[in-house]
Design an enzyme around this catalytic site. Structure first.
Site, PDB file in Angstrom:
ATOM      1  N   GLU A   1      -5.689  -8.292  -0.959  1.00  0.00           N
ATOM      2  CA  GLU A   1      -6.398  -8.045   0.299  1.00  0.00           C
ATOM      3  C   GLU A   1      -7.827  -7.657  -0.016  1.00  0.00           C
ATOM      4  O   GLU A   1      -8.073  -6.879  -0.945  1.00  0.00           O
ATOM      5  CB  GLU A   1      -5.781  -6.884   1.107  1.00  0.00           C
ATOM      6  CG  GLU A   1      -4.452  -7.184   1.734  1.00  0.00           C
ATOM      7  CD  GLU A   1      -3.928  -6.044   2.599  1.00  0.00           C
ATOM      8  OE1 GLU A   1      -4.753  -5.287   3.157  1.00  0.00           O
ATOM      9  OE2 GLU A   1      -2.704  -5.917   2.704  1.00  0.00           O
TER      10      GLU A   1
ATOM     11  N   GLU B   1       0.833  -1.218   0.000  1.00  0.00           N
ATOM     12  CA  GLU B   1       0.000   0.000   0.000  1.00  0.00           C
ATOM     13  C   GLU B   1       0.860   1.258   0.000  1.00  0.00           C
ATOM     14  O   GLU B   1       0.680   2.161   0.829  1.00  0.00           O
ATOM     15  CB  GLU B   1      -0.949  -0.013   1.205  1.00  0.00           C
ATOM     16  CG  GLU B   1      -1.990  -1.116   1.115  1.00  0.00           C
ATOM     17  CD  GLU B   1      -3.082  -1.030   2.177  1.00  0.00           C
ATOM     18  OE1 GLU B   1      -2.840  -0.427   3.237  1.00  0.00           O
ATOM     19  OE2 GLU B   1      -4.183  -1.553   1.935  1.00  0.00           O
TER      20      GLU B   1
END
Ligand code: P53
Length: 477
Positions: A375, A176
């Site tokens: 995810e 991320e």
């Protein structure tokens, strides 16, 4: 109509610092995750000055996967997992980050873990840096604001690429990497880049500098990885939160466009190998005076990623201010507005399955690369009864709705999708709040926010549901 790949990687995702524990085992150094206290829903975690006595640091022991992994892997195999996404804790390999020689005990731990997975037919999918850089690099170098950290990261990446070249195929560089687009958020800057902003400093410029060094480090890692094993697939890892205009007002639409550009330029650089033009202009106009060399730009061009890995939990919406500056610059904390058309989780995360299909189309049109959903999941407070049963139908409903949209993106829209690894499929420490009670798992772990519990593992309803999903290659939802 294309179907999911025959070798589709149904899996599960975690990160080293959120489940391993063993924070001082085998010579491990202190990571940024080790100096973050427990928070609560709506209460931020504190970042302490080193490890302080009397504080509750949930990542220190986490769910003690370090000592339980053999039994846990058996459960993963029973579920039918084909892939296990985790990270390699940088501090197990280079405890301070700036050593010249790696720590053998740390390398050995991941050898053993990967062997155990492979023996059970599960392939490891590895993130190199997942919110757990050595804390020493923060105190001595100021985190990623220092160009020197590129070399330390590249050394770490090279070491593990060589060591695990026959055990791992799918890699991601920075987890991320784009969370820090929200440069006013202390948590994002610290977890992504080890940045602590000093009074009077321009957080935005510091973020752009650190993120630049990270994209350079990522591109170098991609090149080196491909030299070590040409079969490596090395991806970006982007937190995909689509940002919609709050209304059809053209100014809201442009605000959303600028917000998307601000959140996803990281992927532009990693996938396209160059900065988008708006950003170069923006950085100039704001006189950020960044250290971006011509040699760096060549590195970026030569080290583009093989696929787009991304997380997907929710979407945002934005509204233009009355007096937007020409740049329409986006400040996440200020500009975000509620979307009245979707529901929210207990933590205020807006639930939007169609947004996943939207995101996959958006990535596909922009980069035309394979994608990997690494995810997705639903954080909730679970109730466990006396027979250790957890009826988590709300979690199943969330996942089912998202898998349906994922399949539409593949089957109707032609997106090339490598796999799907739902987040925290075994309960673990929340990154955002440090809680145990914000649970994502299909496997319940007996531990609470105060750090108390037996650490026993129990199968939730979602365990059996996901087992069936995998067995039917996503047909039986
Ligand atoms: P937690 C914010 C927004 C989207 C994803 O998050 C995020 C975050 C940071 O909190 O993080 C990712 O545990 C991250 C994982 C994290 C997971 O999403 O705050 O890659 O480490 O645990 C879920 O509920």
């Amino acid at each position: 109509m294309a179907k999911l790949r025959k070798d589709f990687l149904w899996g599960g995702a975690v990160a080293a610092h959120q489940l391993e524990g063993g924070w001082q085992e085998g010579g491990k150094g202190v990571s940024v995750a080790d100096v973050m206290t427990v928070g609560a829903n709506g209460v931020e975690r504190r970042i302490t000055d080193g490890v302080q006595p009397g504080e509750n640091y949930p990542n220190h022991d986490a769910i003690d996967f370090y000592h339980h992994y053999k039994d846990d892997v058996k459960l993963f195999a029973e579920m039918g997992l084909k892939a296990f996404r985790t990270s390699i804790a940088w501090t197990r390999i280079y405890p301070n980050g700036d050593e010249t020689e790696p720590n053998e005990a740390g390398l050995k731990f991941y050898d053993d873990l990967f062997d155990e997975l492979l023996k059970n037919g599960i392939q490891p999918v590895i993130t190199l840096s997942h919110f757990e850089m050595p804390y020493h690099l923060v105190t001595e170098y100021g985190g990623w604001r220092s160009r020197k950290v590129i070399d330390f990261f590249v050394r770490f990446a090279t070491t593990v690429f060589k060591r695990y070249k026959d055990k791992v195929k799918y890699w991601m560089t920075f987890n991320e990497i784009n969370n820090q687009a929200d440069y006013n958020a202390k948590f994002a800057l610290f977890t992504n880049s080890g940045l602590l902003i000093k009074p009077g400093e321009n957080a935005e410029a510091v973020m752009y500098q650190a993120a630049h060094y990270e994209t350079v480090a990522s591109a170098l890692a991609v090149q080196i990885g491909h030299q070590i094993n040409p079969n490596f697939q090395i991806g970006a890892m982007i937190a995909m939160v689509p940002i919609y205009p709050a209304s059809p007002d053209p100014r809201d639409v442009f605000k959303a466009e600028r917000a998307m550009q601000s959140r996803y330029w990281f992927a532009d650089v990693q996938a396209n190998g160059r900065y988008p033009s708006w950003l170069t202009e923006y950085q100039k106009a704001k006189q950020m005076n960044l250290d971006i060399t011509l040699a760096d730009l060549d590195v970026l061009k030569a080290g583009t990623v093989d696929y787009i890995g991304f997380s997907y939990y929710m979407s945002f919406a934005v509204k233009a201010k009355k007096d937007e500056p020409a740049a329409f610059d986006y400040q996440e904390g200020v500009d975000k507005v509620e979307n009245p058309t979707v529901e929210r989780s207990e933590w205020g995360w807006q639930i939007d399955p169609v947004g996943l299909r939207y995101a996959m189309n958006w990535f596909n049109d922009r980069y035309r690369l394979p994608q990997f959903i690494v995810e997705n999941g639903f954080g909730a407070v679970d109730k466990i009864d006396a027979q250790h049963h957890v009826y988590d139908d709300y979690r199943i409903a969330y996942l089912k709705a998202h898998i349906e949209q994922m399949k539409l993106a593949v089957e109707v829209d032609g997106v090339d999708l490598i796999g799907y690894t739902p987040w925290g499929f075994i309960d673990l420490v929340s990154a955002g709040t440090g809680q145990m009670d914000k649970r994502y798992g299909f496997i319940y772990v007996d531990k609470n926010d105060e750090g108390k519990g037996t650490l026993a593992r129990y199968k939730k309803d979602s365990f059996y549901w996901y087992q069936q999903v995998i067995k039917s290659n996503g047909e039986d939802l």
